[in-house]
Write an enzyme that holds these catalytic residues in place. Structure first.
Site, PDB file in Angstrom:
ATOM      1  N   CYS A   2       0.803  -1.225   0.000  1.00 13.23           N
ATOM      2  CA  CYS A   2       0.000   0.000   0.000  1.00 13.23           C
ATOM      3  C   CYS A   2       0.840   1.281   0.000  1.00 13.23           C
ATOM      4  O   CYS A   2       1.918   1.335   0.563  1.00 13.23           O
ATOM      5  CB  CYS A   2      -0.951   0.068   1.178  1.00 13.23           C
ATOM      6  SG  CYS A   2      -1.935  -1.402   1.389  1.00 13.23           S
ATOM      7  N   ARG A  33       3.759   0.411  -4.979  1.00 12.41           N
ATOM      8  CA  ARG A  33       3.583  -0.191  -3.661  1.00 12.41           C
ATOM      9  C   ARG A  33       2.342  -1.088  -3.594  1.00 12.41           C
ATOM     10  O   ARG A  33       2.085  -1.738  -2.590  1.00 12.41           O
ATOM     11  CB  ARG A  33       3.452   0.898  -2.596  1.00 12.41           C
ATOM     12  CG  ARG A  33       4.615   1.860  -2.562  1.00 12.41           C
ATOM     13  CD  ARG A  33       4.432   2.878  -1.479  1.00 12.41           C
ATOM     14  NE  ARG A  33       4.467   2.271  -0.176  1.00 12.41           N
ATOM     15  CZ  ARG A  33       5.558   1.982   0.501  1.00 12.41           C
ATOM     16  NH1 ARG A  33       6.737   2.262  -0.008  1.00 12.41           N
ATOM     17  NH2 ARG A  33       5.503   1.413   1.683  1.00 12.41           N
ATOM     18  N   TRP A  81      -2.399  -2.888  -1.743  1.00 12.83           N
ATOM     19  CA  TRP A  81      -1.895  -4.243  -2.009  1.00 12.83           C
ATOM     20  C   TRP A  81      -2.508  -5.101  -0.923  1.00 12.83           C
ATOM     21  O   TRP A  81      -2.154  -4.985   0.250  1.00 12.83           O
ATOM     22  CB  TRP A  81      -0.373  -4.249  -1.933  1.00 12.83           C
ATOM     23  CG  TRP A  81       0.271  -5.538  -2.328  1.00 12.83           C
ATOM     24  CD1 TRP A  81       0.586  -5.958  -3.591  1.00 12.83           C
ATOM     25  CD2 TRP A  81       0.719  -6.586  -1.450  1.00 12.83           C
ATOM     26  NE1 TRP A  81       1.181  -7.193  -3.556  1.00 12.83           N
ATOM     27  CE2 TRP A  81       1.277  -7.606  -2.249  1.00 12.83           C
ATOM     28  CE3 TRP A  81       0.690  -6.779  -0.075  1.00 12.83           C
ATOM     29  CZ2 TRP A  81       1.798  -8.773  -1.724  1.00 12.83           C
ATOM     30  CZ3 TRP A  81       1.220  -7.949   0.453  1.00 12.83           C
ATOM     31  CH2 TRP A  81       1.774  -8.933  -0.370  1.00 12.83           C
ATOM     32  N   ASN A 107      -1.202   1.800   5.747  1.00  8.49           N
ATOM     33  CA  ASN A 107      -0.275   0.849   5.125  1.00  8.49           C
ATOM     34  C   ASN A 107       0.335   0.025   6.247  1.00  8.49           C
ATOM     35  O   ASN A 107       0.884   0.589   7.183  1.00  8.49           O
ATOM     36  CB  ASN A 107       0.811   1.632   4.373  1.00  8.49           C
ATOM     37  CG  ASN A 107       2.032   0.780   4.025  1.00  8.49           C
ATOM     38  OD1 ASN A 107       3.137   1.268   4.009  1.00  8.49           O
ATOM     39  ND2 ASN A 107       1.845  -0.477   3.746  1.00  8.49           N
ATOM     40  N   GLY A 108       0.198  -1.294   6.168  1.00  5.26           N
ATOM     41  CA  GLY A 108       0.760  -2.147   7.219  1.00  5.26           C
ATOM     42  C   GLY A 108      -0.229  -3.212   7.628  1.00  5.26           C
ATOM     43  O   GLY A 108      -1.163  -3.528   6.879  1.00  5.26           O
ATOM     44  N   GLU A 506      19.539 -13.705 -10.355  1.00  6.20           N
ATOM     45  CA  GLU A 506      18.873 -12.430 -10.611  1.00  6.20           C
ATOM     46  C   GLU A 506      18.181 -12.459 -11.985  1.00  6.20           C
ATOM     47  O   GLU A 506      17.067 -11.953 -12.142  1.00  6.20           O
ATOM     48  CB  GLU A 506      19.903 -11.287 -10.505  1.00  6.20           C
ATOM     49  CG  GLU A 506      19.391  -9.896 -10.815  1.00  6.20           C
ATOM     50  CD  GLU A 506      18.218  -9.425  -9.949  1.00  6.20           C
ATOM     51  OE1 GLU A 506      17.879 -10.082  -8.968  1.00  6.20           O
ATOM     52  OE2 GLU A 506      17.634  -8.385 -10.297  1.00  6.20           O
ATOM     53  N   LYS A 510      14.141 -11.981 -12.592  1.00  3.43           N
ATOM     54  CA  LYS A 510      13.569 -10.961 -13.484  1.00  3.43           C
ATOM     55  C   LYS A 510      12.552 -11.616 -14.425  1.00  3.43           C
ATOM     56  O   LYS A 510      11.457 -11.111 -14.604  1.00  3.43           O
ATOM     57  CB  LYS A 510      14.657 -10.264 -14.326  1.00  3.43           C
ATOM     58  CG  LYS A 510      15.610  -9.364 -13.569  1.00  3.43           C
ATOM     59  CD  LYS A 510      15.078  -7.994 -13.248  1.00  3.43           C
ATOM     60  CE  LYS A 510      14.450  -7.866 -11.916  1.00  3.43           C
ATOM     61  NZ  LYS A 510      15.143  -7.816 -10.692  1.00  3.43           N
ATOM     62  N   GLU A 513       9.404 -12.704 -12.400  1.00  2.80           N
ATOM     63  CA  GLU A 513       8.522 -11.701 -11.795  1.00  2.80           C
ATOM     64  C   GLU A 513       7.803 -10.817 -12.812  1.00  2.80           C
ATOM     65  O   GLU A 513       6.693 -10.377 -12.540  1.00  2.80           O
ATOM     66  CB  GLU A 513       9.247 -10.866 -10.728  1.00  2.80           C
ATOM     67  CG  GLU A 513      10.377  -9.994 -11.201  1.00  2.80           C
ATOM     68  CD  GLU A 513      11.115  -9.297 -10.051  1.00  2.80           C
ATOM     69  OE1 GLU A 513      10.609  -9.235  -8.926  1.00  2.80           O
ATOM     70  OE2 GLU A 513      12.226  -8.794 -10.303  1.00  2.80           O
ATOM     71  N   HIS A 529      22.247 -32.980 -11.148  1.00  2.00           N
ATOM     72  CA  HIS A 529      21.681 -33.660  -9.980  1.00  2.00           C
ATOM     73  C   HIS A 529      20.178 -33.445  -9.875  1.00  2.00           C
ATOM     74  O   HIS A 529      19.652 -33.239  -8.793  1.00  2.00           O
ATOM     75  CB  HIS A 529      22.399 -33.185  -8.705  1.00  2.00           C
ATOM     76  CG  HIS A 529      23.865 -33.487  -8.715  1.00  2.00           C
ATOM     77  ND1 HIS A 529      24.370 -34.748  -8.506  1.00  2.00           N
ATOM     78  CD2 HIS A 529      24.940 -32.689  -8.964  1.00  2.00           C
ATOM     79  CE1 HIS A 529      25.694 -34.722  -8.606  1.00  2.00           C
ATOM     80  NE2 HIS A 529      26.064 -33.475  -8.890  1.00  2.00           N
ATOM     81  N   LYS A 631       6.838  -3.208  -4.423  1.00  2.86           N
ATOM     82  CA  LYS A 631       8.264  -2.880  -4.406  1.00  2.86           C
ATOM     83  C   LYS A 631       8.846  -2.916  -2.999  1.00  2.86           C
ATOM     84  O   LYS A 631       9.973  -3.314  -2.796  1.00  2.86           O
ATOM     85  CB  LYS A 631       8.493  -1.501  -5.032  1.00  2.86           C
ATOM     86  CG  LYS A 631       9.968  -1.252  -5.246  1.00  2.86           C
ATOM     87  CD  LYS A 631      10.215  -0.289  -6.346  1.00  2.86           C
ATOM     88  CE  LYS A 631      11.697  -0.154  -6.613  1.00  2.86           C
ATOM     89  NZ  LYS A 631      12.267  -1.342  -7.262  1.00  2.86           N
TER      90      LYS A 631
END
Ligand code: G6P
Length: 636
Positions: A2, A33, A81, A107-108, A506, A510, A513, A529, A631
């Site tokens: 949020c 966010r 969010w 937010n939280g 990384e 990318k 996501e 393996h 983010k």
């Protein structure tokens, strides 16, 4: 996660832009966010509290609800969010009290919301959402019934909350101010010339002011059009009060001490343009292209911070580097750098897993916490816990004065400027460059590197901006071509050894996501393996080697994949015999300038960023706002 915004002018002030438009645009800067629902509350010039909110993304909701038509002098906004309750019109913020006089954005996570909700329902409050946040306006209402002023009622409500929160509230009974409070979730005040702001992040008001106060945990206060008032809530730290106490007792126990802001106002050097797309179709592409500048600013700015940290790390025997997401991959590179360049025993740990390692740490050890936002809760908790054990804590962050740097003993700041795309790019390259600098400085002070070697190493670091610019210019078209073929794939492997492994991790993150393609990274030696069982004709396998040593070790793995008719892409140093072999073995070869492998990660990640970006775009996804992601992650 949020994003919240609040803005207040005087009732006489008429700005060029309507308040609805201003809040909408501020929310667009916070969209990274969260973006499943959006809403705002405004006090109009004729003194009404108007609330409009809906499920959906800002542009669509704004048209549907006519955000641009609404005007007033004080308002709050929210982009969500979802945590408690799925995305829906009723779960969207702001939430209001029973009488429609108080509106709150949050937010939280309020951990004790169930207890509070039951308590309030017993007292006749009715709720219209499934969120944890809705208890807050009702609590304020309840405290006001006891005769508390609107500000005291807000503070009393905050004092019974347990959990993480950044809050902004407006109240028709105190219509010239926005109340705010912070515990764990970020909140920043912006001081303007004729109005003031409060927001989750600076880009929300960067167009209007660069003078900011970063609020700290346990702080509450209010802004009016010409005043910023902050207090430290004594019993208000989350968890101190119990809802089972009578509300009057909570009110009587309320204690706050004023906070002197004189040394807390900072003028930040970000410009409004930095938080705009500047002609690029997406922030992510803009931020990929900004990497030469971001790396160069970071190298220019970090020298003295790096020197100070190296002096403190000189006597340390073990260094744990912690981070989450992309910052974990930078941490991985950091640990390799400290081990290989500075000869210090070092391992990377994912922040949320840190607790399992803490028990063996103590004085004489160090933790380096890597976090672009400086707010990721798991990384913050890792720092807090380590500090309690007497461990030296160092943070590497892109946001000045954010929570993790503030709680660390020492700090190094990357100078990447604001990063808006949810998928980190320029903050990653600046993190690895800062860590490469730190490793060299530590090697120098420990006598591991002589001054000639140090000078050569730093000179190579300083060439990186030019090299990165060259890699982008040379390989953007090829990345597009590879991406065209990637769009039909369901899965991919990313394989490497040494520095090639975190770059592979990384690269896989990318692709996963933003292009929603299942991608896994493995140490190339591990591919036999298990993973190789999945490989069949045209299965994408992307290899990365940053040196001829790494290439020598993955060569047989490339052969193995080729023997199974995989679609092999290889990112390798442009060394004659290496490129000659790869051209025969791989379907695609991306030869990059040969560099000291400790310096190379910032350049070798570029093709991976571009391939993921164009794959997402060709699949029709918005790379700036990948589904389900935010983010800054301030929940654990
Ligand atoms: C989220 C973001 C990632 C980021 C991670 C850590 O997952 O989507 O891009 O790498 O958080 O964030 P930090 O601010 O601590 O670097």
């Amino acid at each position: 996660m949020c994003g919240i915004i609040g803005v207040v002018a005087s009732a006489e002030f008429k700005r060029e832009r309507r308040l609805g438009t201003l809040i909408k645009q501020a929310l667009k800067h916070l969209e990274y966010r969260g973006y499943d629902s959006v809403g705002f509350a405004i006090i109009t010039y004729d003194g009404r509290l108007v609330v409009r909110k809906s499920r959906g993304m800002i542009d669509a909701v704004s048209v549907k609800l006519g955000f641009d038509e609404l005007d007033g002098y004080i308002g709050i906004g929210h982009t969500r969010w979802a945590t408690h309750g799925p995305p829906s019109d009723s779960n969207a913020h702001p939430h209001i009290d029973c009488r429609g006089r108080v509106a709150v954005v949050h937010n939280g996570i309020i951990e004790n919301y169930m207890e509070l909700k039951n308590y309030l329902m017993e007292r006749g409050h009715s709720f219209s959402s499934e969120t944890d946040s809705e208890v807050i306006p009702h609590l304020i209402e309840e405290f006001k019934k006891l005769g508390a002023s609107p500000y005291d009622a807000f503070k009393a409500a905050v004092s019974v909350l347990k959990g993480a929160y950044a809050l902004a509230a407006i109240d028709l009974d105190s219509p010239d101010r926005i109340f705010f409070a912070r515990s764990t979730s970020p909140l920043v005040v912006g001081i303007g010339s004729s109005e003031n702001y409060v927001a989750s992040d600076i880009p929300a008001f960067l167009e209007y002011t660069r003078n900011v106060v970063v609020l700290r945990d346990g702080e509450v206060g209010y802004i009016t059009s010409d005043e910023v008032h902050v207090e430290k809530l004594i019993c208000g730290r989350a968890g101190h009060s119990e809802v089972s106490s009578e509300l009057q007792v909570v009110l009587n126990a309320l204690e706050a001490v004023p906070v002197d802001l004189r040394n807390r106002v900072r003028e930040i050097d970000w410009t409004p343009e930095m938080a705009m797309r500047g002609g690029y179709p997406h922030f992510m592409l803009k931020e990929i292209h900004e990497q030469p500048q971001a790396v160069s600013s970071t190298l220019a700015g970090v020298a003295s911070e790096v020197r100070q940290v190296a002096e403190h790390l000189k006597g340390v025997e073990r260094v744990i580097v912690v981070g989450a997401g992309t910052s974990y991959h930078a941490s991985y590179i950091g640990a390799l750098l400290l081990s290989n360049v500075a000869g210090v025993w070092s391992i990377p740990i994912i922040s949320s897993e840190m607790r399992w390692y803490l028990r063996s740490l103590g004085e004489g050890d160090a933790v380096i916490a890597v976090s672009q936002s400086g707010e990721t809760i798991d990384t913050l908790l890792a720092v807090r816990e380590a500090k309690k054990l007497g461990v030296l804590t160092v943070s590497l962050s892109n946001v000045v004065d954010s929570a993790i740097p503030r709680e660390s003993d020492l700090v190094i700041y990357t100078r990447a400027g604001p990063e808006i795309g949810v998928a980190a790019t320029k903050t990653f390259t600046t993190q690895v460059v800062a860590l490469a600098y730190l490793a060299a400085e530590l090697a120098r002070v420990k006598g591991f590197m002589n001054s000639g070697e140090f000078t050569k190493y730093v000179a190579e670091l300083r060439r990186l901006p030019e090299i990165i610019a060259g890699v982008i210019a040379q390989y953007e078209a090829k990345a597009r071509r590879i991406a065209k073929n990637m769009v039909n794939k369901k899965s991919a492997f990313y394989l490497g050894r040494g520095y090639g492994l975190p770059i592979s991790m990384e690269g896989a993150l990318k692709l996963k996501e933003i292009a929603y393609i299942h991608a896994e990274a493995y140490p190339a030696g591990e591919s036999k393996h298990g993973p190789i069982a999945l490989v069949e004709e045209d299965f994408p396998v992307i290899f990365t080697a940053l040196s001829d040593e790494e290439y020598g070790l993955i060569k047989s793995n490339i052969e193995e994949m080729r023997a199974r008719y995989a679609w092999v892409i290889a990112v390798v140093p442009k060394i004659n015999n290496v490129v000659g072999e790869v051209l025969k073995l791989a379907s695609e070869c991306i030869p990059l300038p040969p560099l000291n492998p400790a310096v190379a990660p910032a350049a070798y990640i570029i093709p991976h960023q571009l391939i993921a970006y164009y794959t997402a775009v060709f699949k029709g996804h918005d790379p700036d706002k990948p589904r389900n992601l935010a983010k800054t992650v301030t929940v654990y």
